[in-house]
Design an enzyme around this catalytic site. Structure first.
Site, PDB file in Angstrom:
ATOM      1  N   LYS A   1       0.824  -1.217   0.000  1.00 22.71           N
ATOM      2  CA  LYS A   1       0.000   0.000   0.000  1.00 22.71           C
ATOM      3  C   LYS A   1       0.854   1.261   0.000  1.00 22.71           C
ATOM      4  CE  LYS A   1      -4.405  -1.344   2.143  1.00 22.71           C
ATOM      5  NZ  LYS A   1      -5.289  -1.124   3.322  1.00 22.71           N
TER       6      LYS A   1
ATOM      7  N   GLY B   1      -3.709 -22.240  10.706  1.00 29.87           N
ATOM      8  CA  GLY B   1      -2.284 -21.975  10.852  1.00 29.87           C
ATOM      9  C   GLY B   1      -1.447 -23.175  10.450  1.00 29.87           C
TER      10      GLY B   1
ATOM     11  N   GLY C   1       0.836 -10.184  18.718  1.00 29.90           N
ATOM     12  CA  GLY C   1       0.551 -10.423  17.316  1.00 29.90           C
ATOM     13  C   GLY C   1      -0.453 -11.533  17.064  1.00 29.90           C
TER      14      GLY C   1
ATOM     15  N   LYS D   1     -13.806 -20.000   8.840  1.00 35.55           N
ATOM     16  CA  LYS D   1     -12.989 -21.210   8.705  1.00 35.55           C
ATOM     17  C   LYS D   1     -13.863 -22.464   8.664  1.00 35.55           C
ATOM     18  CE  LYS D   1      -9.041 -19.143  11.089  1.00 35.55           C
ATOM     19  NZ  LYS D   1      -8.267 -19.097  12.358  1.00 35.55           N
TER      20      LYS D   1
END
Length: 415
Positions: free
Chosen positions: A40, A127, A180, A198
């Protein structure tokens, strides 16, 4: 075995994108290089040569040398335009955008087939836990009976800290953000939206069901309060946000996402912090358990790299349930055992419960433990009231094929 040269156009250079770039530089055996990276803000300092970066998506999408697009951005709408154009340009795609996939999977698969490329997204679901590949390859038959588990690492981290360290929801969320595991805007995680996205993807691979998240009952963890945690401690439960899908009858699958009281005899009981755990039930193999980190830089990077590596031998999801014509549909024709806590009795319609097992009244917080039909719960106004907690009890559902509740039978014996 084929090992084509993979020339990658990378969208996004956050912690995962940067990690992918570095690993590909160091792993020559993958025969993959990043040619261009779309971001961006061009003026931000990044740990890669400046000439790699551009703000123009078409520099990647129109480049004939680039044969793989790796999409790692947060904006689902922008990702939709990137991925659809990439597929139309006959470029294979690796994506981690579960919102994009949950809402447009059928369309994207059709584009993939039309243009003869691959669309892989292991990183979008759990993940580092390879749930999609397992459902595709190992459970590619009609013997699957259930897929359920903790599939959002952010909420699991928050609930772990609330339980083990008695942190407030706000402080536990702040810690998850600092590490995070949760975004600056955590709405998708804590409201259960990420988990239901999901689950929608899992339904496609597990049962051949094409659905959108809005048709599936879900709730998050924002309403959980001290009284709910006290109840869990008294009964020896852990509170987990659990996504469930269960084959309740031939061709019928029940699916939902709810906070759940998990007992000690469950494999999910000891799934802590940012880890995910998925239980796969089979008519022949009983129950398998997959476990691993579900949130953070490295687990997501691991799954993305696995998909890139699979493109070396032109791997494609086959969606075998759909291809075999196995016709499953979602059903709400089941009953759940739930705990519901609230402040005022005026907010709950007790007549909507098939049976009430336990009632607790106090001056501050009340609760009911009872049996309720999933469809009734889905349509109950109070279910969507943020002052009310609705927590499933256990990981099993009670199925009544005729929707005729036999009040003479003991509900507890059936459960």
């Amino acid at each position: 075995m084929s090992n084509p040269k993979l020339t990658i156009g990378l969208f996004g250079f956050g912690v995962v994108g940067e990690g992918i770039y570095k690993v590909l530089q160091d792993t020559k055996s993958l025969n993959a290089t990043v040619k261009k990276i779309c971001i961006k803000h061009i003026d931000k300092v990044r740990n890669a040569p400046a000439e790699l970066f551009t703000t123009e998506a078409d520099e990647l999408l129109a480049d004939e040398e680039i044969n793989v697009i790796v999409e790692l951005i947060d904006d689902a709408e922008a990702a939709y335009h990137i991925v659809t154009k990439a597929l139309k340009q006959k470029k294979s795609v690796v994506s981690a955008n579960k919102k994009l996939l949950a809402n447009h999977l059928e369309e994207l698969v059709a584009l993939r087939d039309e243009h003869g490329v691959s669309l892989l997204y292991e990183a979008a679901v759990c993940g580092s836990v390879p749930i999609i590949r397992n459902l595709e390859e190992y459970y590619d038959n009609d013997l699957l009976s259930s897929v359920s588990g903790i599939i959002n690492g952010s909420t699991n981290y928050i609930l772990t800290k609330m339980k083990e360290e008695q942190l407030s929801y706000e402080l536990a969320l702040q810690q998850a953000q600092e590490l995070g595991f949760a975004e600056s805007d955590p709405t998708l995680d804590v409201e259960g939206i990420d988990a239901v996205n999901k689950l929608t993807i899992i339904l496609k691979h597990a049962y051949g069901i094409n659905e959108i998240p809005e048709d599936i009952l879900y709730n998050g963890i924002t309403h959980i309060n001290e009284r709910d945690i006290q109840f869990a401690n008294e009964k020896g439960y852990q509170i987990k946000l659990v996504a469930q899908s269960v084959q309740v009858d031939q061709g019928k699958v029940a699916a939902f996402v709810l906070p759940t009281f998990v007992a000690k005899d469950s494999q999910l009981y000891n799934v802590r912090n940012e880890f995910n755990g998925v239980l796969i039930g089979s008519k022949l193999a009983d129950e398998q358990f997959l476990y691993g980190k579900g949130a953070g830089r490295y687990p997501t990077s691991s799954a993305v790299l696995s998909d890139i590596a699979a493109l070396r031998y032109e791997y494609r999801y086959e969606y075998k349930k759909s291809e075999l014509g196995i016709a499953n549909v979602l059903t709400n024709e089941i009953f759940l055992k739930v705990y519901v806590s609230f402040e005022s009795w005026d907010t709950i319609d007790k007549e909507e419960f098939a049976e009430i097992e336990q009632v607790f009244k106090s001056n501050t917080r009340n609760y009911i433990v009872g049996i309720i039909n999933l469809d009734v719960l889905h349509n109950a106004e109070w279910f969507y009231d943020k002052s009310i907690s609705v927590i499933a009890i256990g990981e099993e559902v009670l199925y009544n094929p005729e929707l005729v509740w036999d009040q003479s039978a003991s509900v507890l014996e059936k459960l």
